[in-house]
Design an enzyme around this catalytic site. Structure first.
Site, short mmCIF file in Angstrom:
data_model
loop_
_atom_site.label_atom_id
_atom_site.label_comp_id
_atom_site.label_asym_id
_atom_site.label_seq_id
_atom_site.Cartn_x
_atom_site.Cartn_y
_atom_site.Cartn_z
N LYS A 232 0.85 -1.19 0.00
CA LYS A 232 0.00 0.00 0.00
C LYS A 232 0.88 1.23 0.00
O LYS A 232 2.00 1.20 0.51
CB LYS A 232 -0.88 0.02 1.26
CG LYS A 232 -2.12 0.88 1.11
CD LYS A 232 -3.19 0.08 0.40
CE LYS A 232 -4.49 0.81 0.29
NZ LYS A 232 -5.57 -0.11 -0.11
N1 GLU Z 1 -7.19 0.08 -3.42
C1 GLU Z 1 -7.96 -1.11 -3.71
C2 GLU Z 1 -8.04 -1.99 -2.48
O1 GLU Z 1 -7.90 -1.53 -1.37
C3 GLU Z 1 -7.45 -1.83 -4.95
C4 GLU Z 1 -6.05 -2.32 -4.89
C5 GLU Z 1 -5.54 -2.89 -6.19
O2 GLU Z 1 -6.31 -3.00 -7.14
O3 GLU Z 1 -4.35 -3.24 -6.22
O4 GLU Z 1 -8.33 -3.15 -2.58
#
Ligand code: GLU
Length: 420
Positions: A111
Site C-alpha cells: 500500500k
Molecule cells: N485500493 C484497492 C483496495 O484496497 C485496490 C487495490 C488494487 O487494485 O491493487 O483493494
C-alpha cells in the site's frame, strides 16, 4: 507464541493485528510465520519537494509499504489524504496480503499513501506531486515487484501520470507497473466498477445464505465515492431497496427507496450530494443506526466502533471500505448475530480485476467487459463460499474465517519458500 500489545485506542494497525492474532491462535500458527507476517517486509518513506502554484516549495511525506511478497509481487493502492501515516499504510498493506490470498490472485500485499489534501490542490500541483512520488518510488515498484493501483482520492488520472513517469524513467512503456489505468493506456474494462461489483456479489451470496429474497431487503450505503455509489447501484439492480446513502455532506434517507441513478447524476453534476432532494437529511451516525437489512460501509476506517455497534440494526454488514469496523466492535456485532462480510473479502473485487488488467498488459491482449465480469464474479463467489464454509468449520465469524483462509495460504507458501 508472542502476541502484539493491544492498546485501548485501536488504530487501523491495532485493529488488523487484533484480528490476525485471533485467527493465528485458532490455527496454532507457528512463531516463525507469525513473527514474519507481523511486520511489513519493506517500507519506504519519501519526502517530496513540490513547486506549488504560488511559487513556494512544499514538502510532502509519502510512504510505500510492502507487507508480504510471499505469494507474488506486492499489490495495493495509493491514497491521498491528510490521515495518511505510516501505521495506517502498514495496516492497509497487510490487509492487501490477506485480500489477495483470499481471492487467490498471485500477489502479496502493499500500500502507498501521500499525506496531502487533494481537494485543496490544483491539477498541476497534483500532477507534480504524483510524478515526484512515482520518480521517488521508481526502483521500489515494478511489474514483478510491487504494483500500485488507485485507492482513496486517486483514480485513472493519477495512474496515468505514474505509468508515464515510470515509463520515461525506465525508457520503455510499462503499463503493468500499475493498475486502474484509463482504458486507452492499458486499463481493463470493468475495473472502475469492480470493487462495487464484488460488494454486490458478496451481498447476493450472503442474503441467499440467510434465506432472504432481495425484494424483501432494504439497504443503507455509507459513502458515495467509487465503491459506495457503484455498490448501491448494483445492489439496487438485484431488487434490494436502497433506503439511505451518504457522502461528505451527510446522509439522505427515504424509506420508500432512493433512486441511485438520480443520486449519481446529481452528485456528478454538483460534485457532491448537498441539496439532493431524493431523501431527507440524516447525520452520519443516524445513518449507520437506521433500521435496515443490509448496511454497506463504503467510506473510511473506524466507522463502526464499540461506541455505536450496539445500536446497529442491520442484519448483514458488507464492508466496502477497508477497515470500517474497528476490532473492538467485532464481539458486539457477533453477539447481536449480525453477519459481517469482512473488508478483505467484500472489497476484493477491485484487486481481482486489477489482476486481470495486469494479465492483459502482460499478454498485450484485451478482454471484453463481459469476460472480465464473468471471471471476477466467479472468483468472488468462490472466495465467499470458501470463507463461509470455514466460518462454519471453525465456528467463528466470517471475519475470523477470512483471516484463517488467508493466513493459512500465505503460511503454507512461506514454509515452502523457507527461511535463512
Ligand atoms: N485500493 C484497492 C483496495 O484496497 C485496490 C487495490 C488494487 O487494485 O491493487 O483493494
Amino acid at each position: 507464541m508472542s502476541h502484539s500489545t493491544i492498546e485501548n485506542k485501536l488504530n487501523p494497525l491495532d485493529s488488523m493485528m487484533k484480528r490476525f492474532d485471533e485467527a493465528a491462535k485458532i490455527i496454532g500458527l507457528d512463531d516463525a510465520v507469525y513473527n514474519t507476517l507481523k511486520y511489513p517486509a519493506k517500507s519506504l518513506t519519501v519526502h517530496l519537494p513540490v513547486m506549488m502554484d504560488n511559487g513556494k516549495v512544499e514538502v510532502f511525506e509519502g510512504h510505500r509499504v510492502q507487507h508480504s511478497t510471499t505469494l507474488g509481487p506486492a499489490k495495493g493502492g495509493i491514497r491521498y489524504s491528510m490521515d495518511v501515516d505510516i501505521d495506517e499504510v502498514k495496516a492497509l498493506a497487510a490487509w492487501m496480503t490477506w485480500k489477495t490470498a483470499i481471492v487467490g490472485v498471485p500477489y502479496g500485499g502493499g500500500k502507498g499513501g501521500i499525506k496531502c489534501d487533494p481537494k485543496k490542490m490544483s491539477k498541476g500541483e497534483l500532477e507534480r506531486l504524483t510524478r515526484a512520488y512515482a520518480a521517488a518510488l521508481s526502483d521500489f515498484i515494478g511489474p514483478d515487484k510491487d504494483i500500485p493501483a488507485p485507492d482513496m482520492n486517486t483514480g485513472g488520472q493519477e495512474m496515468a501520470w505514474i505509468v508515464d513517469e515510470y515509463s520515461k524513467i525506465k525508457g520503455e512503456f510499462t503499463p503493468a507497473v500499475i493498475t486502474g489505468k484509463p482504458i486507452s493506456m492499458g486499463g481493463s474494462l470493468g475495473r472502475v466498477e469492480a470493487t462495487g461489483r464484488g460488494v454486490m456479489v458478496c451481498t447476493r451470496s450472503a442474503i441467499a445464505k440467510m434465506g432472504l429474497r432481495p425484494d424483501e431487503c432494504t439497504c443503507v450505503v455509507q459513502g458515495f465515492g467509487n465503491v459506495g455509489s457503484i455498490s448501491a447501484k448494483l445492489i439496487e439492480m438485484l431488487g434490494v431497496k436502497i433506503i439511505a446513502i451518504s457522502d461528505i455532506t451527510g446522509g439522505y434517507y427515504n424509506p420508500n427507496g432512493i433512486s441511485v441513478s438520480d443520486a449519481m447524476n446529481y452528485s456528478q453534476e454538483k460534485g457532491n450530494l448537498e441539496g439532493f432532494t431524493g431523501g431527507s437529511k440524516v447525520s452520519n451516525s443516524e445513518l449507520l443506526e437506521l433500521d435496515c437489512t443490509i448496511l454497506v460501509p463504503a467510506a473510511m476506517e473506524d466507522q463502526i466502533t464499540d461506541k455505536n455497534a450496539a445500536n446497529i440494526k442491520a442484519k448483514l454488514i458488507v464492508e466496502g471500505a477497508n477497515g470500517p469496523t474497528s476490532a473492538n466492535a467485532d464481539k458486539i456485532l457477533n453477539d447481536k448475530g449480525i453477519i459481517v462480510v469482512p473488508d478483505i473479502l467484500a472489497n476484493a473485487g477491485g484487486v481481482t480485476v486489477s489482476y486481470f488488467e495486469w494479465v492483459q498488459n502482460k499478454m498485450g491482449y484485451y478482454w471484453t467487459e463481459e469476460r472480465v465480469n464473468r471471471r471476477a464474479d466467479r472468483l468472488m463467489k468462490s472466495a465467499f463460499d470458501t470463507v463461509f464454509e470455514n466460518s462454519n468449520k471453525f465456528n467463528v465469524s466470517m471475519r475470523t474465517a477470512a483471516y484463517i483462509v488467508a493466513i493459512e495460504k500465505v503460511a503454507t507458501t512461506q514454509r515452502l519458500r523457507g527461511t535463512y
